[in-house]
Design a protein around this motif. Structure first.
Motif, PDB file in Angstrom:
ATOM      1  N   SER A 210      36.144 -29.092  71.811  1.00  0.00           N
ATOM      2  CA  SER A 210      36.299 -30.183  72.850  1.00  0.00           C
ATOM      3  C   SER A 210      35.293 -29.795  73.691  1.00  0.00           C
ATOM      4  CB  SER A 210      37.878 -30.015  73.158  1.00  0.00           C
ATOM      5  OG  SER A 210      38.648 -30.426  72.105  1.00  0.00           O
ATOM      6  N   LEU A 211      34.867 -28.454  73.947  1.00  0.00           N
ATOM      7  CA  LEU A 211      34.089 -28.067  75.247  1.00  0.00           C
ATOM      8  C   LEU A 211      32.777 -27.478  74.826  1.00  0.00           C
ATOM      9  CD1 LEU A 211      36.658 -25.847  77.083  1.00  0.00           C
ATOM     10  CD2 LEU A 211      36.044 -28.069  77.700  1.00  0.00           C
ATOM     11  N   PRO A 212      31.956 -27.539  75.733  1.00  0.00           N
ATOM     12  CA  PRO A 212      30.501 -26.998  75.212  1.00  0.00           C
ATOM     13  C   PRO A 212      30.589 -25.639  74.987  1.00  0.00           C
ATOM     14  CG  PRO A 212      30.485 -28.348  77.172  1.00  0.00           C
ATOM     15  CD  PRO A 212      31.865 -28.240  76.954  1.00  0.00           C
ATOM     16  N   ILE A 213      29.695 -24.820  74.293  1.00  0.00           N
ATOM     17  CA  ILE A 213      29.751 -23.487  74.082  1.00  0.00           C
ATOM     18  C   ILE A 213      29.652 -22.662  75.019  1.00  0.00           C
ATOM     19  CG2 ILE A 213      28.523 -21.580  72.781  1.00  0.00           C
ATOM     20  CD1 ILE A 213      27.829 -23.756  70.435  1.00  0.00           C
ATOM     21  N   TYR A 214      28.854 -23.145  76.201  1.00  0.00           N
ATOM     22  CA  TYR A 214      28.855 -22.198  77.139  1.00  0.00           C
ATOM     23  C   TYR A 214      29.917 -21.983  78.005  1.00  0.00           C
ATOM     24  CZ  TYR A 214      28.334 -26.606  80.088  1.00  0.00           C
ATOM     25  OH  TYR A 214      28.641 -27.860  80.653  1.00  0.00           O
ATOM     26  N   VAL A 215      30.718 -22.967  77.975  1.00  0.00           N
ATOM     27  CA  VAL A 215      32.030 -22.820  78.895  1.00  0.00           C
ATOM     28  C   VAL A 215      32.984 -21.816  77.863  1.00  0.00           C
ATOM     29  CG1 VAL A 215      34.151 -23.946  79.379  1.00  0.00           C
ATOM     30  CG2 VAL A 215      32.063 -24.948  79.693  1.00  0.00           C
ATOM     31  N   VAL A 216      33.101 -21.885  76.751  1.00  0.00           N
ATOM     32  CA  VAL A 216      33.971 -21.219  75.712  1.00  0.00           C
ATOM     33  C   VAL A 216      33.482 -19.650  75.676  1.00  0.00           C
ATOM     34  CG1 VAL A 216      34.850 -20.855  73.475  1.00  0.00           C
ATOM     35  CG2 VAL A 216      34.601 -23.188  74.262  1.00  0.00           C
ATOM     36  N   GLY A 217      32.085 -19.434  75.899  1.00  0.00           N
ATOM     37  CA  GLY A 217      31.703 -18.175  75.745  1.00  0.00           C
ATOM     38  C   GLY A 217      31.695 -17.517  77.045  1.00  0.00           C
ATOM     39  N   ALA A 218      31.789 -18.267  78.034  1.00  0.00           N
ATOM     40  CA  ALA A 218      32.139 -17.609  79.400  1.00  0.00           C
ATOM     41  C   ALA A 218      33.690 -17.298  79.524  1.00  0.00           C
ATOM     42  CB  ALA A 218      31.626 -18.403  80.677  1.00  0.00           C
ATOM     43  N   ALA A 219      34.467 -18.098  79.018  1.00  0.00           N
ATOM     44  CA  ALA A 219      35.917 -17.683  78.894  1.00  0.00           C
ATOM     45  C   ALA A 219      36.324 -16.543  78.229  1.00  0.00           C
ATOM     46  CB  ALA A 219      36.551 -19.146  78.644  1.00  0.00           C
ATOM     47  N   LEU A 220      35.550 -16.534  76.987  1.00  0.00           N
ATOM     48  CA  LEU A 220      35.794 -15.290  76.121  1.00  0.00           C
ATOM     49  C   LEU A 220      35.513 -14.163  76.561  1.00  0.00           C
ATOM     50  CD1 LEU A 220      35.166 -16.802  72.633  1.00  0.00           C
ATOM     51  CD2 LEU A 220      37.330 -16.724  73.748  1.00  0.00           C
ATOM     52  N   ALA A 221      34.184 -14.076  77.486  1.00  0.00           N
ATOM     53  CA  ALA A 221      33.734 -12.712  78.301  1.00  0.00           C
ATOM     54  C   ALA A 221      34.771 -12.627  79.457  1.00  0.00           C
ATOM     55  CB  ALA A 221      32.475 -13.026  78.830  1.00  0.00           C
ATOM     56  N   ALA A 222      35.376 -13.446  79.916  1.00  0.00           N
ATOM     57  CA  ALA A 222      36.478 -13.184  80.764  1.00  0.00           C
ATOM     58  C   ALA A 222      37.839 -12.409  80.405  1.00  0.00           C
ATOM     59  CB  ALA A 222      36.915 -14.595  81.568  1.00  0.00           C
ATOM     60  N   SER A 223      37.761 -12.398  78.869  1.00  0.00           N
ATOM     61  CA  SER A 223      38.808 -11.551  78.371  1.00  0.00           C
ATOM     62  C   SER A 223      38.841 -10.009  78.949  1.00  0.00           C
ATOM     63  CB  SER A 223      38.779 -11.628  76.847  1.00  0.00           C
ATOM     64  OG  SER A 223      37.735 -10.974  76.406  1.00  0.00           O
ATOM     65  N   LEU A 224      37.728  -9.686  79.301  1.00  0.00           N
ATOM     66  CA  LEU A 224      37.613  -8.343  79.865  1.00  0.00           C
ATOM     67  C   LEU A 224      38.507  -8.211  81.420  1.00  0.00           C
ATOM     68  CD1 LEU A 224      33.771  -7.165  79.818  1.00  0.00           C
ATOM     69  CD2 LEU A 224      35.662  -6.114  78.586  1.00  0.00           C
ATOM     70  N   ALA A 225      38.450  -9.255  82.034  1.00  0.00           N
ATOM     71  CA  ALA A 225      39.248  -9.458  83.079  1.00  0.00           C
ATOM     72  C   ALA A 225      40.625  -9.434  82.947  1.00  0.00           C
ATOM     73  CB  ALA A 225      39.293 -10.820  83.975  1.00  0.00           C
ATOM     74  N   VAL A 226      41.288 -10.032  81.651  1.00  0.00           N
ATOM     75  CA  VAL A 226      42.492  -9.763  81.084  1.00  0.00           C
ATOM     76  C   VAL A 226      42.955  -8.478  80.779  1.00  0.00           C
ATOM     77  CG1 VAL A 226      43.811 -10.732  79.443  1.00  0.00           C
ATOM     78  CG2 VAL A 226      42.418 -12.360  80.280  1.00  0.00           C
ATOM     79  N   THR A 227      41.803  -7.948  80.133  1.00  0.00           N
ATOM     80  CA  THR A 227      42.145  -6.600  79.553  1.00  0.00           C
ATOM     81  C   THR A 227      42.235  -5.464  80.881  1.00  0.00           C
ATOM     82  OG1 THR A 227      40.913  -6.749  77.891  1.00  0.00           O
ATOM     83  CG2 THR A 227      40.892  -4.217  78.458  1.00  0.00           C
ATOM     84  N   ALA A 228      41.618  -5.641  81.957  1.00  0.00           N
ATOM     85  CA  ALA A 228      41.675  -4.766  82.999  1.00  0.00           C
ATOM     86  C   ALA A 228      42.959  -5.043  83.548  1.00  0.00           C
ATOM     87  CB  ALA A 228      40.460  -5.419  84.072  1.00  0.00           C
ATOM     88  N   VAL A 229      43.529  -6.320  83.570  1.00  0.00           N
ATOM     89  CA  VAL A 229      44.822  -6.439  84.346  1.00  0.00           C
ATOM     90  C   VAL A 229      45.766  -5.803  83.307  1.00  0.00           C
ATOM     91  CG1 VAL A 229      46.377  -8.136  85.052  1.00  0.00           C
ATOM     92  CG2 VAL A 229      44.056  -8.457  85.416  1.00  0.00           C
TER      93      VAL A 229
END
Length: 292
Positions: free
Chosen positions: A68-87
């Motif tokens: 449903s979304l462009p790859i660049y959006v999904v890729g950036a969201a997956l990179a943001a899992s580092l923020a989830v990990t930090a929390v």
């Protein structure tokens, strides 16, 4: 977008569990490169198995998002899992995040918000006919490069393993978009299916080795770069991914901001050696974590 963020939550939480399990499964004197036996030992750890279950849920959500979304959006969201990990690490492992790191978490969220506002729908271009074969070739190359990483110096080894894992996850992102016909005959004949399986498997193998050896902070930074920039370019150049009218600059800025924030949190790619022993108290400031 909800599915992409859900995948990031699953991957980020799984990484904390997998990092600790990978360190606990390590054996003294094992090689410095990719070690398939390490993966087998890690599978005996309940934390690693629980992490894999979360990875499975995240993968399903990732596939839905990529449809449903462009790859660049999904890729950036997956990179943001580092923020989830930090929390998650701050909550469950007693890690103390500095003010800069909390700021980086906020920066990641801001970048994702910008991407959410600017992104268009999924592109519908088929790309070059040979793109599936290219992805399969890249998957094979990733596995071969990872196998030779043990002969490199420590910093270069960590970077190669992390970058290779990121490229493997990036192959998965692109391959999902190249699989349209789900009939058994079409799946069997589609090289993108084999690229998805080999790329994902190679990425997990390289990542498991990177979690246990060398500078995992360097490896995590390499992985974020590998799974975001290349796939995003493939999506824009060949698969028709676009932004909303007049918001291309906002999308580029959001992508850069989200990835930069994730890179600022790359230290959470490393788990503590003492975290493998659950009965010992963690020492604030020394805990590190590992992605996906």
């Amino acid at each position: 977008m909800i599915c992409a963020l859900g995948a990031a939550v699953c991957f980020g939480t799984a990484s904390v569990l997998q990092a600790v399990a990978s360190r606990a499964a390590a054996e003294p004197g094992s090689g410095a490169g990719v070690d398939p036996a390490l993966l087998l030992r890690a599978l005996r750890q309940w934390r690693y198995v629980a992490g894999l279950a979360l990875d499975g849920c995240g993968f399903v959500l990732q596939i839905i998002a990529l449809r449903s979304l462009p790859i660049y959006v999904v890729g950036a969201a997956l990179a943001a899992s580092l923020a989830v990990t930090a929390v998650v690490a701050a909550r469950l492992l007693g890690v103390r995040l500095s003010g800069v790191e909390w700021t980086a978490v906020g920066v990641v969220c801001a970048g994702l918000g910008m991407l959410g506002l600017a992104s268009g729908g999924e592109g519908h271009a088929a790309g070059p006919a040979a793109l599936g074969w290219w992805m399969l070739g890249i998957s094979l190359g990733i596995l071969l490069i990872g196998a030779g990483a043990g002969r490199l110096p420590e910093k270069a080894r960590a970077l190669v393993l992390g970058l290779g894992a990121g490229c493997g996850f990036g192959v998965v992102e692109v391959a999902v978009r190249l699989i349209d016909d789900l009939s058994p005959t079409a799946l069997f004949a589609n090289p993108a299916v084999y690229a998805l399986l080999l790329g994902g498997g190679s990425a997990f193998l390289l990542l498991t080795s990177a979690l246990q050896r060398g500078s995992v902070t360097t490896a995590t930074a390499g992985m974020v770069i590998g799974e975001t920039i290349g796939p995003a370019l493939v999506g824009v150049i060949w698969l028709g991914d676009r932004t909303r009218e007049g918001l291309g600059g906002l999308a580029v800025a959001g992508f850069v901001v989200a990835v930069a924030g994730a890179l600022a949190l790359a230290r959470f790619g490393e788990a503590p050696a003492d975290a493998a022993e659950p009965d010992r108290p963690t020492v604030p400031g020394r805990v590190r974590r590992a992605r996906r």
